[in-house]
Design a protein around this motif. Structure first.
Motif, PDB file in Angstrom:
ATOM      1  N   SER A  68       0.817  -1.214   0.000  1.00  0.00           N
ATOM      2  CA  SER A  68       0.000   0.000   0.000  1.00  0.00           C
ATOM      3  C   SER A  68       0.850   1.264   0.000  1.00  0.00           C
ATOM      4  CB  SER A  68      -0.942   0.000   1.209  1.00  0.00           C
ATOM      5  OG  SER A  68      -0.208  -0.225   2.387  1.00  0.00           O
ATOM      6  N   GLU A  69       2.150   1.118   0.206  1.00  0.00           N
ATOM      7  CA  GLU A  69       3.009   2.306   0.272  1.00  0.00           C
ATOM      8  C   GLU A  69       3.269   2.854  -1.137  1.00  0.00           C
ATOM      9  OE1 GLU A  69       5.709  -1.230  -0.238  1.00  0.00           O
ATOM     10  OE2 GLU A  69       3.925  -0.756   0.970  1.00  0.00           O
ATOM     11  N   LYS A  70       3.544   4.140  -1.202  1.00  0.00           N
ATOM     12  CA  LYS A  70       3.838   4.784  -2.496  1.00  0.00           C
ATOM     13  C   LYS A  70       5.100   4.162  -3.089  1.00  0.00           C
ATOM     14  CE  LYS A  70       4.040   9.495  -4.373  1.00  0.00           C
ATOM     15  NZ  LYS A  70       2.993   9.217  -5.363  1.00  0.00           N
ATOM     16  N   GLY A  71       5.060   3.885  -4.380  1.00  0.00           N
ATOM     17  CA  GLY A  71       6.221   3.306  -5.046  1.00  0.00           C
ATOM     18  C   GLY A  71       6.325   1.803  -4.965  1.00  0.00           C
ATOM     19  N   ALA A  72       5.303   1.148  -4.392  1.00  0.00           N
ATOM     20  CA  ALA A  72       5.324  -0.324  -4.320  1.00  0.00           C
ATOM     21  C   ALA A  72       5.232  -0.922  -5.729  1.00  0.00           C
ATOM     22  CB  ALA A  72       4.154  -0.814  -3.466  1.00  0.00           C
ATOM     23  N   ASP A  73       5.784  -2.118  -5.886  1.00  0.00           N
ATOM     24  CA  ASP A  73       5.682  -2.816  -7.174  1.00  0.00           C
ATOM     25  C   ASP A  73       4.214  -3.048  -7.524  1.00  0.00           C
ATOM     26  OD1 ASP A  73       8.413  -2.868  -7.201  1.00  0.00           O
ATOM     27  OD2 ASP A  73       8.604  -5.033  -6.868  1.00  0.00           O
TER      28      ASP A  73
END
Length: 292
Positions: A35-40
């Protein structure tokens, strides 16, 4: 964003239902590994009305986008409702829109890593269900909020989590129950039961058996099953297909329609139909909504 506890596995499916507004330029469905920004992102599904009516498919890994794949036929229409299913197979995501195959996107990132399905952009989302793998419903809003009358966004039933609803005051003559859903690939059987209160009795048991290619109807009264009824003009329940079932209670019989066409009549074997107060649906089926 809809969490996927334990990740995706072959045999699971994601069912999305919504409406494309008239002003839509583009929307997206992301199968993200966090859920974090920049996750695959294992699958980026991106219909674009503002650049030649195409769908872009891609993945995002190690902070950058990979190679885009395209489909130049647009199955979505502005101002229209849609239903789509992402079925997870060992090799790919098989994507269907409005009951028709749309695209197959081969896995670039193991689906087990997917933790979140996120829908965003110019879109009115009505429901998002996760089917299979012992995961119950993770609903988005209620279908009752989108002008469908007294309807429920139904959970995706699992073997141990049947969908159960109660009819306040029991069934009445001319009462109609609508069940809309999708039969996933690999489905063997599911059942729609009209029951009486706390007894185990079933006034009407509708049982599509995909492995036998029949739809069995029966009643369980005083603990005993009666004679099965199996004759049908056509079978609307096929793997990978949507169905729209309308079950109308009359004074003498149930009249059942599938996709707007008469399917079968079922003469009441339990005549005090006003005592029928519970609907139970379980087995291999993805429900989009139930209305009564």
């Amino acid at each position: 964003a809809t969490p996927i506890p334990g990740g995706l596995r072959p045999g699971m499916a994601i069912y999305v239902q919504g409406t494309v507004p008239h002003h839509t330029k583009r929307f997206r469905v992301n199968f993200s590994c966090g859920s974090e920004k920049g996750a695959d992102i294992a699958l980026h599904f991106n219909p674009r009305f503002d650049s030649g009516d195409k769908i872009v498919f891609n993945s995002f890994q190690h902070g950058k986008w990979a190679r885009e794949e395209y489909k130049h036929e647009m199955p979505f229409r502005r101002g229209q409702h849609f239903e789509m299913v992402f079925s997870i197979t060992p090799e790919s995501y098989q994507i269907m829109v409005n009951g028709a195959p749309c695209y197959e996107f081969r896995h670039r990132i193991p689906p087990e890593r997917v933790q979140v399905v996120d829908v965003d952009g110019d879109l009115e989302l009505q429901s998002l269900n996760v089917m299979g793998g012992g995961v119950s419903d993770w609903g988005v809003g209620g279908a009752g909020d989108v002008g469908l009358g007294r309807s429920r966004t139904a959970p995706a039933p699992q073997p141990h989590f049947p969908y159960v609803a109660n009819f306040p005051g029991g069934l009445t003559s001319k009462k109609t129950v609508v069940v809309k859903g999708f039969v996933p690939q690999g489905a063997k059987s599911f059942s729609i039961n009209f029951k009486m209160g706390y007894s185990r009795d079933i006034a009407l048991h509708i049982n599509p058996r995909l492995n036998e290619r029949v739809v069995v109807r029966n009643s369980l009264l005083n603990g005993q099953w009666g004679a099965e009824e199996r004759a049908l003009p056509h079978n609307p329940f096929q793997p990978g297909q949507y169905f729209d079932l309308s079950i109308r209670c009359g004074n003498g019989r149930f009249k059942v329609f599938a996709n707007g066409q008469p399917l079968f009549d079922y003469n009441h074997r339990f005549r005090e139909f006003q005592q029928i107060d519970t609907l139970e649906i379980n087995g291999d089926v993805v429900l989009s909504y139930v209305q009564f």
